[in-house]
Design an enzyme around this catalytic site. Structure first.
Site: not given
Length: 397
Positions: A171, A180, A201
């Site tokens: 998707k 959303k 990181t």
């Protein structure tokens, strides 16, 4: 000629297999076809090492590459990315793109498409490379699905949620209005290269954010994964998956579990999807809470609510419920948010029913490591479960 018999001898013998006609003379046609889809997902340690050819070869022969990089990733790895392509003698252009939920819009998609046009990529042989988290990969994937109707791309996820969730499916999507991922397509990357060294990181909050999607798979289908998270999850966050704690099995089980569920239903023809667990109420809560909640945090609040709901229905034992909520806490994930109130939850359920074609199809855990679907959730049951979760969240603070 009877209906859906083929009208000509060539078709009758299979030369035009999949093309059916109606009437004599022909007045209508039915075209039946299928799109073969093959894509690769592989763990690729040290993907930015110039000695490693995987990135240069992913999706096609080494050649020109447009590399779209999340702005934060570029700050951390920009020099290494340039050194990689220069070291391998590849013509390339780097496009730096801010990527977070507030800019997950069609404007960002158009920015990527404009760079594709300016760079002059070929239609099939020069896949775009997307390096970043889930938002960046969703935006680039949507741009590639639209540009010339289908342009190949390669994903290099740099976040935990990208590595186990957004980077391995089919998707793409962007937000639209208050919704959303309301605009999107199915357009899997030709290849996804998973390199856990990027997690070194990543800040602890975003590691916890990704843990929510791993926990989703554990709760709904993989008890062994749940037990691994109980035993090692907090250490994996502290070590950013770089230390001696066996994070490899956690990542492999999460990716494998996700792909097991996606492969037979990649286009979501079946709307009862176990991978929708934690995604019934969270889309509405996440969008209304922006920028307060990250995606995985909203998913976890949803899972906490449906865990309590399942316990009230007798699907989960009280002791199992407490183990689940305790693990969420150890993974530094929220159990509760003030938006978990009747109006927001009702709006969320209404939108989810539309998304699932008129039915709730609500995934619920059954114990730890199994699940079922419900279609009979009531507003009163939802409100009582939310009230109980709020009390439990206060107790476990």
């Amino acid at each position: 000629m009877p209906a859906n018999r083929v009208a000509n001898p060539r078709a009758a013998h299979g030369a035009d297999h999949g093309l059916f006609t109606l009437g004599e003379p022909v007045t209508a046609w039915t075209v039946s076809t299928a799109l073969p889809v093959t894509y690769e997902v592989s763990f690729t340690p040290q993907v930015l090492s110039p000695a490693n050819p995987a990135l240069a070869r992913a999706g096609g022969h080494p050649g020109r590459r447009l590399v779209v990089v999340d702005a934060t990733v570029h700050e951390l790895y920009g020099d290494r990315i340039r050194a990689y392509f220069e070291g391998r003698g590849l013509d390339h252009r780097i496009c730096v793109l801010p990527a977070h939920e507030q800019v997950k819009t069609m404007d960002s998609v158009f920015r990527v498409a404009e760079q594709m046009d300016r760079f002059g990529i070929s239609r099939r042989g020069e896949p775009v490379i997307a390096m970043g988290g889930g938002v960046l990969m969703d935006v680039v994937g949507l741009a590639c699905s639209l540009y010339r109707r289908s342009t190949p791309f390669v994903r290099v996820p740099t976040t935990l949620i990208g590595l186990v969730d957004a980077g391995v499916g089919a998707k793409t999507g962007v937000n639209f209005g208050p919704h959303k991922n309301r605009l999107g397509t199915y357009h899997p990357a030709t290849a996804t290269l998973l390199d856990p060294s990027f997690l070194a990181t990543l800040d602890p909050r975003h590691l916890s954010n990704g843990m929510a999607e791993i926990l989703k798979i554990a709760l709904i289908k993989d008890r062994r994964l749940f037990e691994l998270l109980e035993r090692s999850g907090a250490a994996l966050i502290a070590q950013r998956f770089q230390g001696p704690t066996p994070g490899g099995e956690v990542l492999v089980r999460a990716v494998h579990g996700m792909l097991q569920e996606l492969q037979p239903n990649l286009w979501e023809h079946r709307l009862e999807r176990s991978m929708d667990y934690g995604h019934s109420f969270s889309p509405t809560v996440e969008m209304r809470a922006l920028p307060e909640l990250l995606h995985g945090e909203a998913v976890c609040v949803d899972m906490a609510l449906t865990t309590v709901l399942a316990q009230r229905r007798g699907l989960v034992e009280p002791g199992q419920r407490d183990r689940i909520l305790a693990l969420m806490r150890r993974l530094r994930l929220p159990l509760w948010h003030p938006l978990m109130e009747p109006e927001t939850l009702s709006d969320a359920l209404t939108d989810t029913i539309r998304h699932r074609d008129g039915r709730q199809r609500l995934p619920l855990p059954v114990g730890i490591g199994d699940g079922c679907f419900a279609d009979d959730l009531t507003a009163d049951e939802l409100a009582r479960s939310a009230d109980e979760l709020r009390e439990l969240a206060c107790v476990t603070q």
